[in-house]
Enzyme design. Structure first.
Site, mmCIF file in Angstrom:
data_model
loop_
_atom_site.group_PDB
_atom_site.id
_atom_site.type_symbol
_atom_site.label_atom_id
_atom_site.label_comp_id
_atom_site.label_asym_id
_atom_site.label_seq_id
_atom_site.Cartn_x
_atom_site.Cartn_y
_atom_site.Cartn_z
ATOM 1 N N SER A 71 0.800 -1.232 0.000
ATOM 2 C CA SER A 71 0.000 0.000 0.000
ATOM 3 C C SER A 71 0.834 1.283 0.000
ATOM 4 O O SER A 71 0.338 2.326 -0.380
ATOM 5 C CB SER A 71 -0.962 0.018 1.190
ATOM 6 O OG SER A 71 -0.246 0.173 2.395
ATOM 7 N N LYS A 114 0.487 4.307 6.789
ATOM 8 C CA LYS A 114 -0.156 5.162 5.777
ATOM 9 C C LYS A 114 0.392 6.581 5.886
ATOM 10 O O LYS A 114 1.051 6.949 6.850
ATOM 11 C CB LYS A 114 -1.680 5.207 5.977
ATOM 12 C CG LYS A 114 -2.377 3.861 6.016
ATOM 13 C CD LYS A 114 -2.391 3.161 4.684
ATOM 14 C CE LYS A 114 -3.074 1.791 4.820
ATOM 15 N NZ LYS A 114 -2.942 0.986 3.620
#
Length: 197
Positions: A71, A114
């Site tokens: 990700s 993230k």
């Protein structure tokens, strides 16, 4: 054989020697037991002390973390080893563009890595930049909006919404492995996703 004393005297002497030897053995046994217990308690004390120091260091200062999953590519590859510091979250100094480690809002037993796209009060573009009609979302107080750098392969705030600030565990700022990419992290390839006023 010649004895200089009566049998009663010899028996008393033997009893005294046995009694003295028994006391000496008990004293030695107690001393050894005390030493062994003392060393054991000291070892337990040092273990607890250094364990507390290590816990505080990892909880409040930072540590080495391995990131898995695609990700955050290309910024952080799968199985990259990074250094995360935890002081920023304690001093509420997380900024837009920082890469953070946070508890997953969907699975509290796992951590996610993230990038912070928006802070409380920011307006976030939630539609694709190419869409004709733009949709926006505002980040509520005490929350941050996070997204992976690999937008096509990331489950993030676009799926579960903004996350509470309390879920943030630390901020990643330095990559240790692979050595070919050793150094500070690069800027977001998705800067167009930052707050759009």
């Amino acid at each position: 054989m010649f004895f200089s004393g009566s049998p009663a005297t010899i028996l008393k002497t033997e009893c005294f020697v046995e009694q003295t030897y028994g006391q000496w053995w008990q004293s030695l046994h107690r001393t050894m037991l005390r030493r062994a217990l003392g060393k054991t308690f000291r070892l337990i004390g040092y273990t607890i002390q250094y364990g507390c120091i290590a816990h505080c260091a990892f909880e409040y200062v930072g540590g080495v973390v391995m990131c898995s999953g695609p990700s955050m590519e290309p910024t952080i590859e799968n199985s990259a080893v990074v250094f995360a510091e935890n002081l920023s979250r304690h001093f509420y100094s997380i900024q837009r563009g920082d890469i953070i480690i946070a508890k997953s809002p969907s699975n509290p037993k796992s951590n996610i890595c993230k990038r912070v796209i928006g802070l409380e009060g920011d307006k976030i573009l939630t539609s694709s930049p190419s869409d004709f009609f733009k949709s926006h979302s505002y980040v509520p107080v005490g929350h941050v909006w996070i997204e992976g750098d690999n937008l096509q392969n990331s489950t993030d705030s676009r799926s579960y919404g903004p996350i509470p600030y309390g879920l943030i565990r630390g901020r990643i700022f330095f990559k240790i492995w692979p050595l070919s990419d050793f150094g500070f992290l690069r800027d977001s390839p998705n800067s167009h996703r930052f707050s759009d006023d």
